[in-house]
Design a protein around this motif. Structure first.
Motif, PDB file in Angstrom:
ATOM      1  N   SER A  74      -3.677  -3.467  -0.783  1.00 28.43           N
ATOM      2  CA  SER A  74      -2.714  -2.090  -1.158  1.00 28.43           C
ATOM      3  C   SER A  74      -2.022  -2.803  -2.319  1.00 28.43           C
ATOM      4  CB  SER A  74      -2.403  -1.630   0.369  1.00 28.43           C
ATOM      5  OG  SER A  74      -2.049  -2.163   0.874  1.00 28.43           O
TER       6      SER A  74
ATOM      7  N   LEU B 274      -6.305   4.266  -2.016  1.00 26.76           N
ATOM      8  CA  LEU B 274      -6.480   4.862  -0.523  1.00 26.76           C
ATOM      9  C   LEU B 274      -7.294   4.786   0.075  1.00 26.76           C
ATOM     10  CD1 LEU B 274      -6.488   8.308  -2.513  1.00 26.76           C
ATOM     11  CD2 LEU B 274      -4.740   7.020  -1.272  1.00 26.76           C
TER      12      LEU B 274
ATOM     13  N   GLU C 240      -7.964   3.864   4.976  1.00 25.33           N
ATOM     14  CA  GLU C 240      -8.279   5.286   4.668  1.00 25.33           C
ATOM     15  C   GLU C 240      -8.177   6.052   6.571  1.00 25.33           C
ATOM     16  OE1 GLU C 240     -12.326   4.424   5.911  1.00 25.33           O
ATOM     17  OE2 GLU C 240     -11.901   2.647   5.216  1.00 25.33           O
TER      18      GLU C 240
ATOM     19  N   VAL D  86      -4.209   8.052   5.802  1.00 20.18           N
ATOM     20  CA  VAL D  86      -4.577   8.679   4.486  1.00 20.18           C
ATOM     21  C   VAL D  86      -5.524   9.944   4.653  1.00 20.18           C
ATOM     22  CG1 VAL D  86      -3.558   9.495   2.140  1.00 20.18           C
ATOM     23  CG2 VAL D  86      -3.186   7.105   2.891  1.00 20.18           C
TER      24      VAL D  86
END
Length: 87
Positions: A13, A77, A81, A84
């Motif tokens: 990320s 994203l 997972e 979000v």
């Protein structure tokens, strides 16, 4: 294998967010002025070899920058997972 635990998710990320900010910065630098879109996207770069390489780099960035940004942000994203979720 990069998703090996919490550390892997953070590595993916953080690198994805860094890549997304670089893409946004590049798009803002290459963004043409009003009325210059056709020339920026379609004209063949001319001039000295360094200028031609810069022109091709700018054209490819304008053509592929937004799809690359969507792919990168989608990957970020995916790393989060569960964090979000849309209700």
């Amino acid at each position: 294998s990069l998703f090996a635990g919490e550390t892997g998710k953070w590595i993916v990320s953080i690198s994805g967010v860094l890549l997304a900010t670089n893409l946004l910065f590049g798009l803002t630098l290459a963004w043409p002025r009003a009325g210059q879109w056709a020339r920026s996207l379609l004209a063949r770069p001319t001039g000295a070899p360094a200028a031609r390489f810069y022109g091709w780099h700018r054209q490819l960035g304008l053509w592929l920058g937004v799809p690359a940004l969507v792919l990168v942000l989608g990957g970020v994203l995916l790393a989060f997972e569960h964090g979000v979720q849309i209700a």
